[in-house]
Scaffold this active site. Structure first.
Site, short mmCIF file in Angstrom:
data_model
loop_
_atom_site.label_atom_id
_atom_site.label_comp_id
_atom_site.label_asym_id
_atom_site.label_seq_id
_atom_site.Cartn_x
_atom_site.Cartn_y
_atom_site.Cartn_z
N TYR B 95 0.87 -1.18 0.00
CA TYR B 95 0.00 0.00 0.00
C TYR B 95 0.90 1.23 0.00
O TYR B 95 2.03 1.19 -0.49
CB TYR B 95 -0.96 -0.08 1.20
CG TYR B 95 -2.15 0.83 1.06
CD1 TYR B 95 -2.94 0.81 -0.09
CD2 TYR B 95 -2.50 1.72 2.07
CE1 TYR B 95 -4.02 1.67 -0.23
CE2 TYR B 95 -3.58 2.57 1.94
CZ TYR B 95 -4.34 2.54 0.79
OH TYR B 95 -5.39 3.38 0.66
N LYS B 150 -21.20 -19.72 -8.93
CA LYS B 150 -20.51 -19.65 -10.23
C LYS B 150 -19.05 -19.23 -10.03
O LYS B 150 -18.14 -19.75 -10.68
CB LYS B 150 -21.24 -18.63 -11.11
CG LYS B 150 -20.78 -18.63 -12.55
CD LYS B 150 -21.57 -19.61 -13.37
CE LYS B 150 -21.17 -19.56 -14.83
NZ LYS B 150 -22.09 -20.33 -15.65
N GLU B 192 -24.54 -13.31 -16.79
CA GLU B 192 -25.16 -14.53 -16.26
C GLU B 192 -26.63 -14.27 -15.93
O GLU B 192 -26.96 -13.22 -15.35
CB GLU B 192 -24.41 -14.94 -14.98
CG GLU B 192 -24.78 -16.29 -14.46
CD GLU B 192 -24.09 -17.41 -15.22
OE1 GLU B 192 -23.06 -17.16 -15.86
OE2 GLU B 192 -24.61 -18.54 -15.19
N ASP B 193 -27.46 -15.21 -16.29
CA ASP B 193 -28.85 -15.20 -15.84
C ASP B 193 -29.56 -13.88 -16.12
O ASP B 193 -30.25 -13.32 -15.26
CB ASP B 193 -28.92 -15.56 -14.35
CG ASP B 193 -28.62 -17.03 -14.12
OD1 ASP B 193 -28.46 -17.78 -15.10
OD2 ASP B 193 -28.56 -17.45 -12.95
N GLY B 252 -34.91 -19.94 -26.61
CA GLY B 252 -34.26 -19.10 -25.60
C GLY B 252 -32.82 -18.82 -25.96
O GLY B 252 -32.38 -19.04 -27.10
N ALA B 254 -29.94 -20.19 -25.24
CA ALA B 254 -29.03 -21.25 -25.68
C ALA B 254 -29.29 -21.66 -27.13
O ALA B 254 -28.37 -21.77 -27.94
CB ALA B 254 -29.15 -22.46 -24.76
N ASN B 385 -22.64 -26.75 -19.37
CA ASN B 385 -21.86 -25.55 -19.66
C ASN B 385 -20.63 -25.44 -18.77
O ASN B 385 -19.68 -24.74 -19.11
CB ASN B 385 -22.73 -24.30 -19.56
CG ASN B 385 -23.38 -24.17 -18.20
OD1 ASN B 385 -23.62 -25.16 -17.51
ND2 ASN B 385 -23.66 -22.95 -17.80
#
Lengths: 179, 506
Positions: B95, B150, B192-193, B252, B254, B385
């Site tokens: 630092y 994830k 994601e999602d 969708g 995919a 996946n």
């Protein structure tokens, strides 16, 4: 209100008899109405996507029949049927609907208003939009219009770009709110 | 000596190992689900389908246990240092004042952020929580445990430091703007999602705007795994992708991406038919104009596919088809035996819905399917996946790629397929399993090689060098967790409470 006659407006047609254009225009007949009404409803449902104040009425099908039938009999209206060519010959794949309106305060004194243009998606592009616009403009001019006006939902950016590329500009606006 | 020379290894640069797993290693203390994404079930090689009530019981049990453990560990990941701290004096290096020189160097050359900080190995997992698993819109807070999971997978399988970042964003533009603003801290972005169809436009726009790779796993991860399995299924059934007739059930994220990748492989668009809840998608379907506004990606497929002009339902689409790729509504009766019987001889059926495939594998086989794949680990041929995304990110980070074009996605798919083929293809072995962890560095190296071929790699190394780096980084992740578990810094998993005394927490 019209939609965009092509998805992108690209390409160009040399005129009414261009062999590259995969459609053929002719005056609509009363016998076309069973095919033209669903096409007009498709256009109105597309317009619905752009603004909740363009929500299609439950009786829109009957209204479409009435409006088109009246226009077929009205000398101040033009209804054209677009037919496919080749294997699709005699298949009605779109329509153009325009009306003549007086302009009591302005010149030119008569305007030709394109209120509906619709083509099934597979028949768009290939210069078809250009062709439709030239054809209806010529017919409106022959009936005395000095200016051609296109009506479509303000949020329809594809239509905006299509007409802007062909020299159209906004001259008046219709601003709305619910009551 | 310049700044670049001062950093002796890009593996060692940066000071903080972001988000090291804080839970036990998989299977180290007690039996837990295999390390697969989406909370899939433990790997059990069995063809016999469980009953729906057995499935529900097991899912409930896993859910209760997950809540218990989440409470016990206080989440799944934490931030720990990656540099020695011998005393507070060391902070003069890590630092202020020492860090000021590092800051000045990066200010002069922002690209040095990849050498002098952990950016080279750090990604963001960004979600708005609008389509979480099969749960729907859970909001950003509701998405957080999933994104933590994830991140754990990214770390464990790919050696990637992943930061869960659920955001409150009311529009696609807000998501795009947010990601653009945070991008300077990351080497890549994993979306994601995020609900379809907005996920398509968000991915496209961010890929255009950002100089780092952007990936949407619900599209690309699943599509790449699907393509990998399909390539081997075609080989086994002596078919060519250029000649097959394919039906995609479900429109969708995919399947829209899968269609695009299939075309890139040479699949004739006219010989592909997409079926959704309204039946066959075709250019004259009554909702096609609405799609032009709401979902231009699906609209373009409506115009381009279904060359035979078929109309009607799934049965009409499947007549004579070689391949069915279903990523739609959980079954088991979404696809019926009669559907499979109507297909061409020896068809390929991928029923990828979770938790219950659109048709049970054995039922599909009994109806004539030559090859069946599902999304589940307890049946052969799991299309997962998790086989893809850890290695893809390892590869693009190691190559410091500027983007992830489809060529890279296909390279990952081909390498997965090759790896399975090298071990012997069969109707029950289309794809590597999650236990074959050696596949991940190979896919990572193939991805990095593809980035070099595409001219988007900013760190050009040989294949063997990429492979070695990937192996090293991935192994280090697992060693790290094992060391933390072995030293009890990550405490052992507590025993599960007996069912009667458990408190339902939600």
């Amino acid at each position: 209100m019209t939609g965009a006659p092509t998805a992108s407006g690209e390409g160009g047609s040399s005129g009414t008899d261009s062999p590259a254009v995969p459609i053929h225009l002719r005056p609509a007949r009363a016998s076309d109405l069973p095919v033209l009404v669903p096409l007009l409803l498709r256009l109105k449902r597309l317009n619905e996507e752009f603004d909740p104040l363009l929500r299609v009425r439950d009786d829109a099908e009957a209204q479409a029949l009435e409006v088109l039938r009246a226009s077929l009999d009205d000398p101040k209206s033009i209804v054209l049927a677009a037919e496919g060519v080749g294997p699709d010959k005699d298949k009605v794949v779109g329509l153009v609907h325009a009306v003549l309106r007086e302009r009591p305060f302005y010149t030119p004194e008569v305007e030709g208003v394109i209120v509906d243009i619709y083509l099934l998606p597979l028949y768009r592009r290939h210069g078809v939009g250009e062709y439709l616009l030239k054809e209806i403009s010529a017919q409106l001019k022959a009936k005395g219009a000095g200016v051609v006006i296109a009506e479509f939902p303000s949020q329809n950016e594809i239509a905006s770009r299509f007409y802007a590329k062909r020299g159209f500009r906004a001259i008046t606006g219709r601003h709305a709110r619910s009551l | 000596m310049g700044i670049r020379q001062l950093t002796n290894s890009w593996n060692d640069s940066g000071k903080v190992l972001i988000k090291a797993p804080s839970v036990n290693g998989f299977g180290m203390a007690e039996s837990v689900p295999a390390p697969v994404d989406r909370g899939r079930e433990p790997r059990r090689r069995t063809r016999a389908p469980r009953s729906a009530s057995e499935d529900e019981t097991q899912t409930d049990e896993l859910g209760r246990r997950a809540v218990e453990l989440s409470r016990f560990y206080g989440g799944k990941i934490e931030t720990v240092p990656k540099v020695p701290v011998r005393s507070l004096q060391d902070f003069a290096l890590w630092y202020t004042p020492g860090v000021a020189e590092v800051s000045r160097a990066i200010h002069a050359d922002p690209d040095l952020s990849f050498d002098l900080t952990g950016r080279w190995n750090t990604i963001a997992i960004v979600t708005d929580g609008s389509r979480v698993l099969g749960l729907g819109d859970m909001g950003p807070e509701g998405a957080l445990p999933v994104m933590e999971g994830k991140a754990l997978l990214f770390r464990w399988l790919g050696g990637v430091d992943a930061v869960p970042l659920p955001i409150r964003a009311a529009s696609p533009a807000a998501i795009i703007e947010t990601v653009e603003r945070i991008a300077p801290a990351f080497g890549a972005i994993n979306l994601e999602d995020i609900a379809s169809p907005k996920c398509f436009g968000i991915l496209e726009e961010l890929q255009k705007r950002l100089p780092i790779p952007v990936w949407h796993d619900d599209q690309l991860g699943t599509a790449a795994a699907t393509i990998a399995g399909l390539l081997n299924a075609l080989q086994l059934t002596d078919r060519s992708v250029k000649e097959i007739r394919t039906v995609l059930l479900g429109a969708g994220a995919a399947n829209i991406a899968t269609a695009r990748l299939l075309f890139a492989l040479g699949h004739d668009p006219g010989r592909l038919t997409l079926v959704d809840s309204r039946g066959i998608l075709h250019a004259e379907r009554s909702d096609v104009d609405e799609l032009s506004v709401r979902n231009p990606w699906k609209y373009r497929l409506a115009l381009r596919t279904n060359g035979g002009g078929r109309t009607g339902d799934l049965a009409a689409a499947l007549a004579g088809a070689d391949v069915l790729l279903a990523a739609s509504t959980p079954g088991p009766n979404t696809i019926r035996p009669a559907h499979v019987r109507a297909m061409a001889r020896g068809p390929i059926v991928f029923a990828l819905a979770n938790p219950v495939p659109e048709i049970w594998p054995q039922v599909a086989r009994d109806a004539g399917a030559a090859i069946v794949a599902t999304g589940r680990s307890d049946f052969p041929n799991q299309v997962n996946n998790s086989l893809v995304f850890p290695a893809v990110f390892r590869g693009v980070l190691d190559a410091r790629a500027r983007s992830i074009p489809d060529e890279i996605v296909l390279a990952a798919a081909r390498e997965l397929a090759r790896h399975a083929a090298d071990r012997g293809l069969s109707e029950e072995h289309l794809l590597p399993t999650m236990q074959e962890t050696e596949v991940f560095p190979h896919v990572a190296a193939a991805v990095a090689d593809a980035a070099v071929r595409q001219g988007i790699a900013q760190r050009r190394l040989s294949h063997d060098e990429y492979l070695h780096r990937a192996e090293t980084q991935m192994a280090r992740s697992r060693q790290l967790v094992k060391a933390l578990v072995g030293s009890h810094l990550i405490p052992p998993m507590p025993r599960a409470a007996p069912p009667t005394s458990r408190r339902r927490t939600r």
